[in-house]
Design a protein around this motif. Structure first.
Motif, short mmCIF file in Angstrom:
data_model
loop_
_atom_site.label_atom_id
_atom_site.label_comp_id
_atom_site.label_asym_id
_atom_site.label_seq_id
_atom_site.Cartn_x
_atom_site.Cartn_y
_atom_site.Cartn_z
N ARG A 110 0.99 -1.00 0.10
CA ARG A 110 -0.05 -0.06 -0.03
C ARG A 110 1.04 1.19 -0.13
O ARG A 110 1.92 1.32 0.65
N ILE A 111 0.43 2.30 -0.58
CA ILE A 111 1.20 3.58 -0.81
C ILE A 111 0.24 4.48 -0.04
O ILE A 111 -0.86 4.75 0.02
N LYS A 112 1.01 5.16 0.86
CA LYS A 112 0.62 6.23 1.68
C LYS A 112 1.31 7.75 1.02
O LYS A 112 2.53 7.69 1.25
N ILE A 113 0.44 8.76 0.88
CA ILE A 113 0.87 10.04 0.37
C ILE A 113 0.11 11.11 1.37
O ILE A 113 -0.73 11.06 1.73
N ASP A 160 -3.29 7.99 -15.71
CA ASP A 160 -4.49 8.81 -15.91
C ASP A 160 -5.80 8.41 -15.35
O ASP A 160 -7.04 8.91 -15.72
N LYS A 161 -5.64 7.21 -14.39
CA LYS A 161 -6.89 6.90 -13.72
C LYS A 161 -7.03 7.51 -12.45
O LYS A 161 -5.87 7.37 -11.52
N ASP A 185 -6.91 15.38 -5.89
CA ASP A 185 -7.25 14.27 -6.45
C ASP A 185 -6.01 13.51 -6.92
O ASP A 185 -5.00 14.08 -7.06
N ILE A 186 -5.90 12.14 -6.85
CA ILE A 186 -4.75 11.25 -7.08
C ILE A 186 -4.81 10.34 -7.95
O ILE A 186 -6.01 9.80 -8.31
N ASP A 189 0.49 10.80 -9.65
CA ASP A 189 0.39 12.19 -9.85
C ASP A 189 -0.86 12.78 -9.18
O ASP A 189 -1.86 12.25 -8.83
N ILE A 190 -0.54 13.96 -8.63
CA ILE A 190 -1.34 14.65 -7.76
C ILE A 190 -1.97 16.10 -8.24
O ILE A 190 -1.10 16.91 -8.93
#
Length: 248
Positions: free
Chosen positions: A105-108, A128-129, A123-124, A200-201
């Motif tokens: 899992r990735i945490k930003i 492109d999804k 939005d993350i 991408d943010i």
């Protein structure tokens, strides 16, 4: 100082309860961890999935009970380290954590700074999804910005009531964040497959303005092992001490 020359770590899950018929509830919330160690003048710390879970109280202690995550979908990583007396309660989670992400899992996370729009959305994306199911609000209330009222007249706070200074939790007592934790925006992904990822943010406001896509660094994800279950003994070589298990 952490020392990792600890051997034969064994983990025994403790059932959450036993029914009247004697059948155990297999949803374990804690476990007994045992190990061998040659260090006779040091204590030992135990980490569960990279998080500090407990420390021994004596140099000869080789067993401790620690909490376990209740999810049964992924294997639990348990590590034991020897530590000197001066650093008994020092949390080395950041030191021992691998550069490769083991939980799949990735945490930003990043702080809510004054440079972000009051009515902003976040939005993350990956290739492109859009990944977040619901748009993340940067500021839930206008009063979370400092200074004079930043909304229509009468809708925002004034003076100290509007300052929302870093360090004071917002919300009912015990429920709000504290310190810089109260200023963090946090998003965690669903479980990912093994591979490399770059996210991408994008930040936008209510007027339709938005930033260019902001790229994260490349992150390596390794899916955890599937927990072993329904194993039977296939063979045992007594001379070599070799045991072969078979999954049902």
């Amino acid at each position: 100082m952490l020392l990792s020359e600890v051997s034969k770590v064994r983990v025994y899950a403790l059932p959450a309860g036993v029914s009247g018929s004697g059948k155990a509830n297999q949803l374990a919330g804690s476990a007994i961890v045992k190990w061998n160690s040659t260090y006779t003048n040091m204590l030992h710390q135990v980490y569960v999935n990279g998080r500090f879970a407990g420390v021994t109280v004596g140099c000869t202690q080789r067993m401790i009970i620690v909490p376990l995550p209740l999810s049964q979908k992924t294997a639990v990583k348990i590590e034991v380290f020897a530590v000197d007396y001066l650093n008994t309660n020092t949390d080395y989670s950041e030191v021992i954590r691998s550069e490769q992400i083991q939980a799949a899992r990735i945490k930003i996370e990043f702080p809510m700074t004054d440079e972000l729009p009051v009515d902003g959305n976040l939005d993350i994306y990956f290739e492109d999804k859009k990944l977040n199911k619901a748009t993340i609000k940067i500021q839930n209330e206008y009063s979370e910005k400092g200074g004079f009222g930043l909304s229509s007249f009468g809708k925002s706070d004034f003076g100290y009531d509007g300052s929302a200074a870093v360090g004071f939790g917002r919300g009912n007592f015990g429920l709000g964040g504290f310190g810089f934790d109260a200023e963090l925006l946090c998003w965690q992904s669903e479980q990912l497959k093994t591979g490399t990822y770059k996210f991408d943010i994008r930040i936008s406001d209510s007027m339709g303005n938005h930033t260019d896509l902001i790229e994260t660094e490349t992150l390596t994800v390794i899916s955890p092992a599937t927990p072993a279950e329904r194993l039977t003994v296939e063979s045992f070589d007594k001379n070599n001490g070799k045991l072969i298990l078979k999954s049902a």
